[in-house]
Design a protein around this motif. Structure first.
Motif: not given
Length: 222
Positions: A61-86
């Protein structure tokens, strides 16, 4: 735009809560696995083995949520680091659940006997206690982004490594009389606890990276 950013950060916070929940589950798993191992408790061992599926489900579930966030929100900088680190932390916690399951499987395999000879029971008990302490601190590190606490885990990991070496001193002693099969059980069990601790430290190091942008130095044998 402000509402979208608020929703995005709510989703990031939800990732943190999932990770904390995973730490609770893997702490319970290693605690019960240790008891099952020392007490030859088949029912407890089976509960650890069966409930590993819940840890796996949370990670998926965590993995799916992160992939969806990255696909829909296209985070950068600290937000991207948060997603990848999670994602990295979730993978380490999932592996910790697997290691607790491995300990429980040794208990199940040797039932109705205990896999642990009397002279090593205190060492295995202490390894289990350190494992619980490590993952408890890991959960606090994640929840509070506590860099100072994260750095404490290296000392706990050192204590686990010392106990791991103690196991081998007993196994290699001329006084070892239990034969090859118990020696294999002890070797595997020690490795499972040692790796469990290593994964907890990796999660803590990821917390440091998430907060500071820098990774702590890692020993060459980690």
């Amino acid at each position: 735009m402000s509402r979208m950013r608020d929703a995005f950060h709510d989703e990031l916070n939800a990732l943190t809560q999932r990770l904390v929940q995973m730490t609770h589950l893997v702490r319970s798993a290693i605690s019960r696995a240790t008891t099952a191992l020392l007490d030859a408790d088949l029912q407890l061992a089976e509960s650890v083995i069966s409930q590993d599926a819940e840890i796996d489900r949370l990670y998926k579930e965590l993995e799916a949520a992160i992939f969806e966030l990255m696909a829909t929100q296209q985070p950068v900088a600290v937000d991207l680091r948060t997603a990848i680190t999670a994602l990295r932390m979730g993978g380490d916690l999932e592996r910790m659940g697997d290691l607790a399951e491995h300990v429980a499987k040794i208990a199940r395999m040797r039932h109705p006997d205990s896999a642990i000879p009397p002279e090593l029971r205190d060492t295995i008990l202490e390894m289990g206690q350190i494992a619980e302490r490590l993952v408890t601190k890991t959960g606090s590190c994640i929840a509070n982004q506590d860099v100072d606490l994260a750095k404490e885990l290296d000392d706990d990991d050192d204590a686990m490594d010392r106990l791991h070496r103690r196991l081998f001193r007993v196994l290699l002693s001329k006084n070892w009389t239990h034969g090859i099969e118990p020696a294999i059980d002890i070797t595997l069990t020690g490795r499972y606890y040692e790796r469990y601790a290593d994964h907890a430290v990796r999660v803590a190091h990821d917390v440091v990276y998430l907060v500071t942008g820098d990774r702590p130095e890692v020993a060459s044998d980690s």
